[in-house]
Design a protein around this motif. Structure first.
Motif, PDB file in Angstrom:
ATOM      1  N   PRO A  58      -8.698 -11.035  13.888  1.00 17.32           N
ATOM      2  CA  PRO A  58      -9.475  -9.908  14.397  1.00 17.32           C
ATOM      3  C   PRO A  58      -8.526  -8.764  14.765  1.00 17.32           C
ATOM      4  CG  PRO A  58     -10.028 -11.972  15.518  1.00 17.32           C
ATOM      5  CD  PRO A  58      -8.768 -12.208  14.771  1.00 17.32           C
ATOM      6  N   THR A  60      -8.281  -4.204  15.650  1.00 18.46           N
ATOM      7  CA  THR A  60      -8.831  -2.853  15.821  1.00 18.46           C
ATOM      8  C   THR A  60      -7.681  -1.870  15.652  1.00 18.46           C
ATOM      9  OG1 THR A  60     -10.549  -3.602  17.358  1.00 18.46           O
ATOM     10  CG2 THR A  60     -10.011  -1.264  17.386  1.00 18.46           C
ATOM     11  N   LEU A  85     -14.385  -8.893   7.228  1.00 19.03           N
ATOM     12  CA  LEU A  85     -15.691  -8.511   7.762  1.00 19.03           C
ATOM     13  C   LEU A  85     -15.517  -7.235   8.564  1.00 19.03           C
ATOM     14  CD1 LEU A  85     -18.705  -9.056   8.449  1.00 19.03           C
ATOM     15  CD2 LEU A  85     -17.876 -10.391  10.408  1.00 19.03           C
ATOM     16  N   VAL A  87     -16.555  -4.855  11.265  1.00 22.32           N
ATOM     17  CA  VAL A  87     -17.368  -4.914  12.480  1.00 22.32           C
ATOM     18  C   VAL A  87     -17.717  -3.516  12.971  1.00 22.32           C
ATOM     19  CG1 VAL A  87     -17.443  -5.751  14.869  1.00 22.32           C
ATOM     20  CG2 VAL A  87     -16.318  -7.119  13.095  1.00 22.32           C
ATOM     21  N   GLY A  88     -16.774  -2.596  12.874  1.00 23.72           N
ATOM     22  CA  GLY A  88     -17.010  -1.216  13.290  1.00 23.72           C
ATOM     23  C   GLY A  88     -16.146  -0.268  12.486  1.00 23.72           C
ATOM     24  N   PRO A 104     -20.082  -1.169   8.646  1.00 21.70           N
ATOM     25  CA  PRO A 104     -20.238  -2.372   9.467  1.00 21.70           C
ATOM     26  C   PRO A 104     -21.178  -3.391   8.831  1.00 21.70           C
ATOM     27  CG  PRO A 104     -20.213  -0.449  10.874  1.00 21.70           C
ATOM     28  CD  PRO A 104     -20.211   0.060   9.461  1.00 21.70           C
ATOM     29  N   SER A 105     -20.783  -4.655   8.906  1.00 22.28           N
ATOM     30  CA  SER A 105     -21.477  -5.824   8.358  1.00 22.28           C
ATOM     31  C   SER A 105     -21.151  -6.070   6.887  1.00 22.28           C
ATOM     32  CB  SER A 105     -22.998  -5.752   8.544  1.00 22.28           C
ATOM     33  OG  SER A 105     -23.330  -5.737   9.917  1.00 22.28           O
ATOM     34  N   THR A 126     -12.752  -1.759  13.434  1.00 24.14           N
ATOM     35  CA  THR A 126     -12.631  -3.128  13.917  1.00 24.14           C
ATOM     36  C   THR A 126     -13.037  -4.071  12.795  1.00 24.14           C
ATOM     37  OG1 THR A 126     -13.087  -2.532  16.220  1.00 24.14           O
ATOM     38  CG2 THR A 126     -13.413  -4.839  15.612  1.00 24.14           C
ATOM     39  N   VAL A 127     -12.201  -5.061  12.526  1.00 28.37           N
ATOM     40  CA  VAL A 127     -12.444  -5.996  11.423  1.00 28.37           C
ATOM     41  C   VAL A 127     -12.096  -7.410  11.874  1.00 28.37           C
ATOM     42  CG1 VAL A 127     -11.952  -4.255   9.654  1.00 28.37           C
ATOM     43  CG2 VAL A 127     -10.119  -5.740  10.474  1.00 28.37           C
ATOM     44  N   ALA A 163     -20.089 -14.482   7.637  1.00 28.79           N
ATOM     45  CA  ALA A 163     -19.996 -13.488   8.708  1.00 28.79           C
ATOM     46  C   ALA A 163     -20.278 -14.120  10.068  1.00 28.79           C
ATOM     47  CB  ALA A 163     -20.968 -12.333   8.437  1.00 28.79           C
ATOM     48  N   THR A 167     -17.684 -14.331  13.161  1.00 30.60           N
ATOM     49  CA  THR A 167     -18.051 -13.688  14.419  1.00 30.60           C
ATOM     50  C   THR A 167     -17.965 -14.666  15.571  1.00 30.60           C
ATOM     51  OG1 THR A 167     -19.524 -12.135  13.267  1.00 30.60           O
ATOM     52  CG2 THR A 167     -19.881 -12.443  15.618  1.00 30.60           C
TER      53      THR A 167
END
Length: 328
Positions: A58, A60, A85, A87-88, A104-105, A126-127, A163, A167
């Motif tokens: 993860p 950012t 993935l 995220v943002g 995102p998504s 963010t990923v 996903a 998450t």
């Protein structure tokens, strides 16, 4: 909890932060070039989770242009598939004259052996990234040389399973032991292989073992989503997945419990969490039991005592530390 390392660009002087981040990505994925509008004081954080041969990270970071060039590939190629993935934030990727926009998504896929360029938007991104060695993916030779799509939506099917797995895993690693890492890496590898095969319309060429593990993950997710349904049963689950009940039972022979027992354990665990929630302290125990598919309060009390060695009423009072005068 799982073994993990945390990296922050703020750990080095401002002038060195973009170079530091370029080096981090080079070690996590493959050597790259980077530039940024924030090069004077670049901000980024990354956690790297140890899942054996597979890594999940993860992260950012601020606006970036990232390049994997032919020269860098000749110099070093770790032979990895990268799945990310989003995220943002947003990004645009170019490869071989093609491009794709990521939001995102979305799931973003690339290959350490292929040149590419990614340009992120002005807002921080963010990923949750995955690095899987190509040698680990159980894909047949017939798929060699075929490149999966670079962008896959994660709203349904195997993309949604992947996903959700990422998450949940990245949100909280405390329920896992370090020894769970390689096992989680195997699950993740199977999901990535199934996603690739599905997007290439070659799912029927996957090994039987991978098919079965992916199907079990889908079934467990289905059970989780329908725990509240008192009609949830092995027959209902088998019908929803177009398999026979006997085959469903065979799939669970290698699991920690039978299908019915697995449903009961998940329901009990969900009810146990509700019993320890201060916001639900006034909700009757029978209502919590019914919420999780126990239509008879006596059956719930008996099952709860068997699982946890204490009646649900006493468990709630101990967890919430109620004074004795509140007992009913």
């Amino acid at each position: 909890m799982l073994n993990e390392m945390v990296f922050r660009s703020e750990d080095v002087p401002a002038a060195d932060r973009l170079d530091y981040w370029t080096e981090r990505v080079g070690q996590t994925h493959a050597p790259v070039r980077m530039r940024s509008d924030h090069a004077h004081d670049f901000r980024a954080t990354q956690r790297e989770l140890d899942l054996g041969a597979v890594s999940v990270w993860p992260a950012t970071f601020q606006q970036l242009v990232i390049q994997r060039t032919p020269k860098l590939i000749r110099q070093s190629d770790p032979e990895l598939y990268h799945v990310c993935l989003v995220v943002g934030g947003t990004g645009i990727a170019d490869w071989d004259g093609h491009d794709a926009t990521y939001r995102p998504s979305d799931l973003h896929i690339n290959d350490s052996s292929t040149p590419w360029e990614i340009r992120t938007g002005p807002d921080p991104v963010t990923v949750v990234g995955i690095e899987v060695p190509k040698a680990l993916l159980p894909l047949p030779r017939a798929m060699a040389g075929r490149t999966p799509p670079r962008r896959v939506p994660s709203g349904e099917g195997i993309g949604a399973l992947l996903a959700q797995f990422l998450t949940q895993l990245s949100a909280d690693t405390t329920p896992y032991q370090p020894s769970d890492g390689p096992r989680l890496g195997t699950v993740l590898t199977d999901l990535v292989a199934a996603l690739f095969a599905h997007t290439l319309e070659a799912g029927n060429t996957l090994p039987t073992e991978t098919h079965q593990r992916t199907l079990i993950l889908r079934i467990k997710h289905f059970i989780h989503e329908h725990l509240h349904d008192p009609c949830l049963s092995p027959g209902h689950i088998a019908a929803a997945h177009h398999i026979s009940t006997s085959y469903l039972h065979r799939l669970f022979q290698g699991e920690e419990a039978t299908v019915a027992a697995w449903i009961r354990l998940r329901r009990l665990d969900a009810a146990r969490r509700d019993l320890t929630d201060p916001a639900l302290h006034s909700t009757p125990i029978r209502a919590i039991a019914a919420r999780w598919g126990f239509t008879r309060a006596a059956d719930f009390t008996r099952a709860f005592r068997t699982a946890y060695g204490i009646p649900p009423k006493d468990y709630r009072h101990q967890a919430l530390d109620f004074p004795k005068w509140t007992h009913r």
